[in-house]
Design an enzyme around this catalytic site. Structure first.
Site, PDB file in Angstrom:
ATOM      1  N   HIS A  17       0.841  -1.207   0.000  1.00 23.93           N
ATOM      2  CA  HIS A  17       0.000   0.000   0.000  1.00 23.93           C
ATOM      3  C   HIS A  17       0.870   1.250   0.000  1.00 23.93           C
ATOM      4  O   HIS A  17       0.616   2.201  -0.751  1.00 23.93           O
ATOM      5  CB  HIS A  17      -0.897   0.041   1.244  1.00 23.93           C
ATOM      6  CG  HIS A  17      -1.904  -1.045   1.340  1.00 23.93           C
ATOM      7  ND1 HIS A  17      -2.112  -1.760   2.497  1.00 23.93           N
ATOM      8  CD2 HIS A  17      -2.786  -1.533   0.441  1.00 23.93           C
ATOM      9  CE1 HIS A  17      -3.073  -2.636   2.301  1.00 23.93           C
ATOM     10  NE2 HIS A  17      -3.498  -2.533   1.053  1.00 23.93           N
ATOM     11  N   LYS A  41     -17.507  -6.822   7.597  1.00 22.47           N
ATOM     12  CA  LYS A  41     -16.152  -7.327   7.829  1.00 22.47           C
ATOM     13  C   LYS A  41     -15.787  -7.208   9.309  1.00 22.47           C
ATOM     14  O   LYS A  41     -16.261  -6.322  10.011  1.00 22.47           O
ATOM     15  CB  LYS A  41     -15.126  -6.527   7.010  1.00 22.47           C
ATOM     16  CG  LYS A  41     -15.096  -6.854   5.547  1.00 22.47           C
ATOM     17  CD  LYS A  41     -13.924  -6.145   4.897  1.00 22.47           C
ATOM     18  CE  LYS A  41     -13.743  -6.561   3.451  1.00 22.47           C
ATOM     19  NZ  LYS A  41     -12.560  -5.919   2.858  1.00 22.47           N
ATOM     20  N   ARG A  90      -2.235  -6.725  -7.636  1.00 24.93           N
ATOM     21  CA  ARG A  90      -1.113  -7.651  -7.488  1.00 24.93           C
ATOM     22  C   ARG A  90      -1.116  -8.730  -8.551  1.00 24.93           C
ATOM     23  O   ARG A  90      -0.091  -9.301  -8.871  1.00 24.93           O
ATOM     24  CB  ARG A  90      -1.166  -8.313  -6.116  1.00 24.93           C
ATOM     25  CG  ARG A  90      -0.999  -7.368  -4.964  1.00 24.93           C
ATOM     26  CD  ARG A  90      -1.331  -8.025  -3.663  1.00 24.93           C
ATOM     27  NE  ARG A  90      -2.764  -8.333  -3.676  1.00 24.93           N
ATOM     28  CZ  ARG A  90      -3.381  -9.072  -2.783  1.00 24.93           C
ATOM     29  NH1 ARG A  90      -2.717  -9.619  -1.799  1.00 24.93           N
ATOM     30  NH2 ARG A  90      -4.680  -9.280  -2.864  1.00 24.93           N
ATOM     31  N   SER A 128      -2.941  -7.668   3.330  1.00 21.66           N
ATOM     32  CA  SER A 128      -3.284  -7.346   4.711  1.00 21.66           C
ATOM     33  C   SER A 128      -3.664  -8.601   5.478  1.00 21.66           C
ATOM     34  O   SER A 128      -3.361  -8.724   6.668  1.00 21.66           O
ATOM     35  CB  SER A 128      -4.434  -6.337   4.752  1.00 21.66           C
ATOM     36  OG  SER A 128      -3.986  -5.077   4.299  1.00 21.66           O
TER      37      SER A 128
END
Length: 139
Positions: A17, A41, A90, A128
């Site tokens: 990030h 979440k 990614r 993450s």
């Protein structure tokens, strides 16, 4: 002024990030890291903690700021005057997802462009989720 919004969970913010933000600074006058809140979440860190992590990381870069938000990213762009959304990818799976989100955002407001930056090779395997798992095992 060219303002870019970099939205995400950032739970926690990673080296990947950070690299995207630093690269975005070459393209934009200001980058706002927008820490998202999704009630579906479960986060390791509170929104305030995540915003503080970003602020500490970029304490010496006045062109980077951090906010937390819930709701639609496009609405936050309007509130902040951001003309761009920055996303890092990614792999092909990330790219497919981000293209879909970019298309929806473009339908809502064609004046806000999404800029997709490819992750640096050394950051492609960082997520993450992986960092959270490492932190959980260190406790």
């Amino acid at each position: 002024m060219r303002i870019a919004l970099f939205p995400g969970s950032f739970d926690p913010i990673t080296a990947g990030h950070e690299a995207i933000v630093r690269r975005a600074l070459y393209l934009f006058d200001q980058v706002v890291v927008a820490v998202g809140v999704n009630t579906d979440k479960h986060y390791m860190f509170s929104p305030e903690e995540r915003v503080e992590q970003v602020r500490r990381l970029f304490a010496n870069e006045p062109r980077v700021s951090a906010v937390h938000y819930s709701g639609m990213t496009i609405d936050l762009c309007h509130q902040l005057g951001a003309q761009f959304i920055v996303r890092g990818v990614r792999n092909a799976k990330d790219l497919d997802y981000e293209q879909t989100i970019a298309a929806v955002n473009h339908q809502i407001d064609p004046s806000i462009d999404t800029v997709i930056l490819l992750a640096d090779i050394e950051h492609r395997d960082i997520s993450s989720t992986l960092v959270r798992e490492q932190l959980a095992h260190k406790k």
